[in-house]
Design a protein around this motif. Structure first.
Motif, mmCIF file in Angstrom:
data_model
loop_
_atom_site.group_PDB
_atom_site.id
_atom_site.type_symbol
_atom_site.label_atom_id
_atom_site.label_comp_id
_atom_site.label_asym_id
_atom_site.label_seq_id
_atom_site.Cartn_x
_atom_site.Cartn_y
_atom_site.Cartn_z
ATOM 1 N N GLN A 188 73.283 27.249 37.779
ATOM 2 C CA GLN A 188 73.906 26.069 37.180
ATOM 3 C C GLN A 188 74.402 25.058 38.204
ATOM 4 O OE1 GLN A 188 76.586 27.196 34.052
ATOM 5 N NE2 GLN A 188 77.215 25.098 33.607
ATOM 6 N N GLY A 189 74.265 25.348 39.487
ATOM 7 C CA GLY A 189 74.661 24.389 40.504
ATOM 8 C C GLY A 189 75.975 24.715 41.187
ATOM 9 N N ARG A 190 76.211 24.009 42.289
ATOM 10 C CA ARG A 190 77.398 24.274 43.098
ATOM 11 C C ARG A 190 78.704 24.031 42.356
ATOM 12 N NH1 ARG A 190 75.613 21.253 48.738
ATOM 13 N NH2 ARG A 190 73.990 22.746 49.373
ATOM 14 N N ALA A 191 78.747 22.952 41.561
ATOM 15 C CA ALA A 191 79.978 22.626 40.833
ATOM 16 C C ALA A 191 80.383 23.769 39.907
ATOM 17 C CB ALA A 191 79.800 21.339 40.037
ATOM 18 N N ALA A 192 79.406 24.354 39.221
ATOM 19 C CA ALA A 192 79.687 25.480 38.330
ATOM 20 C C ALA A 192 80.190 26.681 39.130
ATOM 21 C CB ALA A 192 78.432 25.860 37.541
ATOM 22 N N GLY A 193 79.616 26.878 40.307
ATOM 23 C CA GLY A 193 80.060 27.975 41.151
ATOM 24 C C GLY A 193 81.499 27.794 41.604
ATOM 25 N N VAL A 194 81.871 26.560 41.943
ATOM 26 C CA VAL A 194 83.233 26.285 42.403
ATOM 27 C C VAL A 194 84.230 26.454 41.260
ATOM 28 C CG1 VAL A 194 84.779 24.509 43.308
ATOM 29 C CG2 VAL A 194 82.483 24.788 44.276
ATOM 30 N N ILE A 195 83.888 25.971 40.062
ATOM 31 C CA ILE A 195 84.777 26.147 38.908
ATOM 32 C C ILE A 195 84.975 27.636 38.628
ATOM 33 C CG2 ILE A 195 85.014 25.799 36.420
ATOM 34 C CD1 ILE A 195 83.474 23.160 36.778
ATOM 35 N N SER A 196 83.904 28.395 38.691
ATOM 36 C CA SER A 196 84.003 29.841 38.498
ATOM 37 C C SER A 196 84.886 30.475 39.564
ATOM 38 C CB SER A 196 82.607 30.470 38.536
ATOM 39 O OG SER A 196 81.769 29.945 37.528
ATOM 40 N N LEU A 197 84.788 29.952 40.790
ATOM 41 C CA LEU A 197 85.599 30.476 41.888
ATOM 42 C C LEU A 197 87.086 30.283 41.624
ATOM 43 C CD1 LEU A 197 86.092 31.621 44.685
ATOM 44 C CD2 LEU A 197 85.535 29.369 45.645
ATOM 45 N N PHE A 198 87.477 29.155 41.039
ATOM 46 C CA PHE A 198 88.894 28.953 40.726
ATOM 47 C C PHE A 198 89.369 29.954 39.663
ATOM 48 C CE2 PHE A 198 88.295 24.743 42.729
ATOM 49 C CZ PHE A 198 89.397 24.772 43.572
ATOM 50 N N GLY A 199 88.482 30.329 38.765
ATOM 51 C CA GLY A 199 88.820 31.396 37.828
ATOM 52 C C GLY A 199 89.019 32.721 38.547
ATOM 53 N N VAL A 200 88.166 32.993 39.541
ATOM 54 C CA VAL A 200 88.305 34.201 40.352
ATOM 55 C C VAL A 200 89.653 34.203 41.071
ATOM 56 C CG1 VAL A 200 87.422 35.389 42.411
ATOM 57 C CG2 VAL A 200 85.829 34.595 40.648
ATOM 58 N N LEU A 201 90.058 33.052 41.613
ATOM 59 C CA LEU A 201 91.338 32.944 42.305
ATOM 60 C C LEU A 201 92.504 33.233 41.362
ATOM 61 C CD1 LEU A 201 90.955 29.822 44.612
ATOM 62 C CD2 LEU A 201 90.720 32.232 45.197
ATOM 63 N N ALA A 202 92.414 32.785 40.118
ATOM 64 C CA ALA A 202 93.463 33.076 39.141
ATOM 65 C C ALA A 202 93.573 34.586 38.916
ATOM 66 C CB ALA A 202 93.170 32.359 37.825
ATOM 67 N N GLY A 203 92.442 35.274 38.916
ATOM 68 C CA GLY A 203 92.463 36.721 38.796
ATOM 69 C C GLY A 203 93.134 37.381 39.987
#
Length: 212
Positions: free
Chosen positions: A35-50
């Motif tokens: 889905q592209g880099r932007a989707a990866g970065v948004i997912s990463l912020f979810g990972v950080l919340a975890g």
């Protein structure tokens, strides 16, 4: 406060763990490629919340409890060592796949990307074991308030993980293509990581209990 040598050793342990193939890495690489880099970065912020949930759970009491009860500490220490050995075996076992061999994922909206990143990390057994078995070994009451030490270690781990995972999310397609063109290096990557994990398991098992 924490000795610099202990903090650097903890940062190294956090680096090895984040580089170890697991749900977070597989999800971020696959999402970034599909889905592209932007989707990866948004997912990463979810990972950080975890990560924040894991860190706060440790900071508010788990670390102090495990350091106060010798038997619980020993059980967790050996559980952590065995789990690291399990991860090492998963990396080198016949038929194992590298996390750089991405899986196909459908496109998701930003809210779902964040939520899936959060849940992937929150339910990630590798991170749970890290905070339950490895994290407490770097905390000692003789170095100051346990809660403050836990926050320092937690934010160190989050900083290391964010830096590495951001690099992975931004360069996932190039990394995956490079490895696909060089299948031998996929195997090398797995065996090197397996060796590092086995070494960490041996060091963890031999580590004496911190003083209280």
């Amino acid at each position: 406060m924490l000795p610099l040598s202990d903090l650097l050793l903890f940062a190294l342990a956090a680096l090895v763990v984040v580089l170890t193939p697991g749900p977070n890495m597989i999800y971020l690489i696959s999402r970034s490629i599909c889905q592209g880099r932007a989707a990866g970065v948004i997912s990463l912020f979810g990972v950080l919340a975890g990560f924040l949930v894991h860190m706060l759970a440790a900071a508010v009491g788990l670390t102090a409890l495990f350091l106060a009860i010798p038997l619980a500490y020993e059980i967790l220490k050996w559980a952590g060592a065995l789990y690291l050995l399990f991860l090492a075996w998963q990396a080198v076992r016949p038929g194992a796949r590298s996390p750089f061999e991405a899986r196909a994922l459908p496109a998701d909206r930003p809210r779902k990307l964040f939520l899936m990143g959060f849940l992937t990390n929150l339910l990630n057994p590798k991170i749970a074991v890290f905070y339950l078995a490895i994290f407490p070994q770097f905390v000692s009451p003789e170095h100051g308030p346990v809660f403050l030490q836990s926050l320092v270690l937690g934010f160190t781990q989050i900083g290391v993980s964010f830096t590495v995972n951001l690099a992975i999310a931004l360069s996932a397609a190039g990394i995956a293509t490079w490895f696909q063109q060089r299948p031998t290096w996929l195997a090398v990557q797995r065996y090197v990581m397996g060796g590092v994990l086995a070494g960490m398991a041996a060091k963890l098992a031999a580590e004496p209990r911190q003083g209280v």
